[in-house]
Design a protein around this motif. Structure first.
Motif, mmCIF file in Angstrom:
data_model
loop_
_atom_site.group_PDB
_atom_site.id
_atom_site.type_symbol
_atom_site.label_atom_id
_atom_site.label_comp_id
_atom_site.label_asym_id
_atom_site.label_seq_id
_atom_site.Cartn_x
_atom_site.Cartn_y
_atom_site.Cartn_z
ATOM 1 N N VAL A 262 0.829 -1.207 0.000
ATOM 2 C CA VAL A 262 0.000 0.000 0.000
ATOM 3 C C VAL A 262 0.863 1.257 0.000
ATOM 4 O O VAL A 262 0.564 2.245 -0.689
ATOM 5 N N SER A 263 1.976 1.241 0.744
ATOM 6 C CA SER A 263 2.804 2.450 0.832
ATOM 7 C C SER A 263 3.480 2.781 -0.495
ATOM 8 O O SER A 263 3.782 3.946 -0.771
ATOM 9 N N TYR A 264 3.709 1.773 -1.338
ATOM 10 C CA TYR A 264 4.282 2.058 -2.654
ATOM 11 C C TYR A 264 3.363 2.984 -3.455
ATOM 12 O O TYR A 264 3.818 3.845 -4.206
ATOM 13 N N GLY A 265 2.049 2.804 -3.315
ATOM 14 C CA GLY A 265 1.112 3.693 -3.994
ATOM 15 C C GLY A 265 1.206 5.118 -3.481
ATOM 16 O O GLY A 265 1.167 6.079 -4.257
ATOM 17 N N LEU A 266 1.324 5.268 -2.156
ATOM 18 C CA LEU A 266 1.486 6.609 -1.568
ATOM 19 C C LEU A 266 2.749 7.276 -2.085
ATOM 20 O O LEU A 266 2.760 8.464 -2.422
ATOM 21 N N ALA A 267 3.838 6.506 -2.115
ATOM 22 C CA ALA A 267 5.120 7.063 -2.536
ATOM 23 C C ALA A 267 5.068 7.509 -3.992
ATOM 24 O O ALA A 267 5.580 8.582 -4.345
ATOM 25 N N TYR A 268 4.430 6.704 -4.838
ATOM 26 C CA TYR A 268 4.380 7.033 -6.257
ATOM 27 C C TYR A 268 3.565 8.303 -6.506
ATOM 28 O O TYR A 268 3.989 9.194 -7.243
ATOM 29 N N LEU A 269 2.399 8.391 -5.878
ATOM 30 C CA LEU A 269 1.516 9.534 -6.140
ATOM 31 C C LEU A 269 1.899 10.775 -5.338
ATOM 32 O O LEU A 269 1.961 11.887 -5.889
ATOM 33 N N LEU A 270 2.166 10.593 -4.051
ATOM 34 C CA LEU A 270 2.348 11.739 -3.154
ATOM 35 C C LEU A 270 3.802 11.995 -2.779
ATOM 36 O O LEU A 270 4.097 12.996 -2.133
ATOM 37 N N GLY A 271 4.703 11.091 -3.173
ATOM 38 C CA GLY A 271 6.106 11.270 -2.817
ATOM 39 C C GLY A 271 6.401 10.986 -1.350
ATOM 40 O O GLY A 271 7.420 11.427 -0.814
ATOM 41 N N THR A 272 5.504 10.254 -0.689
ATOM 42 C CA THR A 272 5.683 9.951 0.728
ATOM 43 C C THR A 272 6.936 9.110 0.926
ATOM 44 O O THR A 272 7.127 8.098 0.262
ATOM 45 N N LYS A 273 7.797 9.520 1.857
ATOM 46 C CA LYS A 273 9.026 8.781 2.139
ATOM 47 C C LYS A 273 8.692 7.377 2.634
ATOM 48 O O LYS A 273 7.697 7.171 3.343
ATOM 49 N N HIS A 274 9.562 6.432 2.308
ATOM 50 C CA HIS A 274 9.284 5.020 2.543
ATOM 51 C C HIS A 274 8.998 4.711 4.015
ATOM 52 O O HIS A 274 7.995 4.068 4.342
ATOM 53 N N GLY A 275 9.856 5.160 4.911
ATOM 54 C CA GLY A 275 9.691 4.830 6.324
ATOM 55 C C GLY A 275 8.407 5.384 6.909
ATOM 56 O O GLY A 275 7.619 4.665 7.534
#
Length: 358
Positions: A262-275
């Motif tokens: 799920v976090s991969y989607g956040l990172a791709y769209l919003l640039g959310t850092k992995h941790g």
């Protein structure tokens, strides 16, 4: 039955002050006058005392890596092109920093010898040629990037690693002195990547005795550090560094799960850092990992950590669909978490509802 034959890091040195052996470690790997290139987290830019510890020889060069955003394929390609234009060949790439810097080091080292764009190699076992010599030196612990067979990149259409037997470092240097003094929030978010690795691995369908043994030890170390220690000290630095190593090893023979997918989607769209992205997601995953999430919330409370809320509020249907597409593209993660029938369980509607909680 055919068992997976996976590649590990060739050499490991651990201990306080181990960083000072770097010159000795690199010496036999130098190829004529081809330089060693040191990728350093831009956090250290302007730190002359640290720069003086880098064993520069001949045409060696320091490249400060901008980790404001997680590594993008176009950034990898540009750095590769710049190095080839300036030097032609290099003896090796040394990544000194957090997971993003180490992923950049792995990716650029591979792309020095492989044609095309790094985006062409996002996936499993697409890299066919060994890159140049590469060394990983973490200055923050938790991602397990120092031992993993992937380097996670955001490309034109997805966030996905270059997963291959050629990706692991040839050498890692684990020096607990280098992670001393990392800001509390940043240390926590990154350390929780390790904790979440362990929960997902230990509850996954891919689990076996190999991954369990590493995962249980990494989990125990995380619990000791974040639940039972009353203050941060040198002992905590050492144990966290080993937890990161063991956590990375635990997923070498298994996989991560729902939080990472799920976090991969956040990172791709919003640039959310992995941790921090993993923390945001894991905070809402009681349905999948009830005991782990309960313990995670205890850690958050004990260390007075802020987990952002409502980051998907106001997103459009198109934006939700982008995140859903990226997430559902992580098939091995979902299979590890839910089993071979994961597509029947994790429908687009169910995943949309999960994203809306974040």
């Amino acid at each position: 039955m055919k068992f997976r034959n996976f590649k590990m890091v060739d050499y490991v040195v651990f201990g306080r002050g181990a960083f000072d052996q770097l010159d000795e470690i690199l010496a036999p790997r130098r190829q004529g006058d081809a330089p060693m290139i040191f990728f350093i987290d831009h956090f250290f830019q302007g730190n002359e005392a640290f720069a003086k510890r880098i064993p520069l020889r001949g045409k060696d060069k320091i490249v400060y890596i901008d980790v404001t955003d997680e590594p993008k394929t176009k950034y990898v390609d540009k750095v590769r092109d710049d190095l080839k234009a300036e030097f032609g060949e290099v003896s090796g790439i040394i990544g000194i920093g957090g997971g993003s810097v180490m992923d950049m080091a792995k990716a650029v080292a591979l792309m020095m010898k492989n044609p095309g764009s790094s985006a062409d190699y996002q996936g499993w076992d697409l890299v066919k040629v060994a890159g140049v010599y590469k060394v990983g030196i973490p200055t923050i612990s938790g991602t397990g990037a120092e031992v993993s067979r992937t380097c996670v990149l955001t490309g034109p259409t997805r966030k996905l690693g270059m997963n291959s037997d050629f990706t692991p470092f040839d050498q890692i240097v684990l020096d607990p002195e280098l992670i001393k003094g990392v800001p509390v929030n940043q240390q926590f978010y990154t350390a929780m990547d390790c904790y979440i690795h362990c929960i997902e691995s230990l509850q996954g369908t891919y689990l076996n005795a190999f991954s369990r043994s590493y995962g249980e030890e990494a989990l125990r170390l995380c619990q000791e550090i974040f639940l039972h220690k009353e203050q941060w000290d040198d002992d905590a630095d050492e144990k966290l560094m080993m937890a990161s190593y063991a956590g990375g090893m635990s997923i070498a023979y298994s996989q991560v799960g729902v939080a990472h997918a799920v976090s991969y989607g956040l990172a791709y769209l919003l640039g959310t850092k992995h941790g921090i992205g993993n923390c945001i997601v894991f905070d809402k995953l009681e349905e999948f990992y009830p005991e782990g999430v309960k313990e995670f919330k205890e850690m958050v409370k004990k260390h007075n950590i802020d987990i952002p809320q409502g980051i998907t509020k106001g997103l459009t249907d198109e934006q939700f669909n982008i995140m859903i597409d990226v997430s559902l593209g992580m098939a091995p993660l979902w299979e590890n978490a839910l089993g071979k029938d994961w597509k029947e369980q994790m429908t687009r509607e169910r995943l949309r509802a999960l994203y809306e909680q974040l």
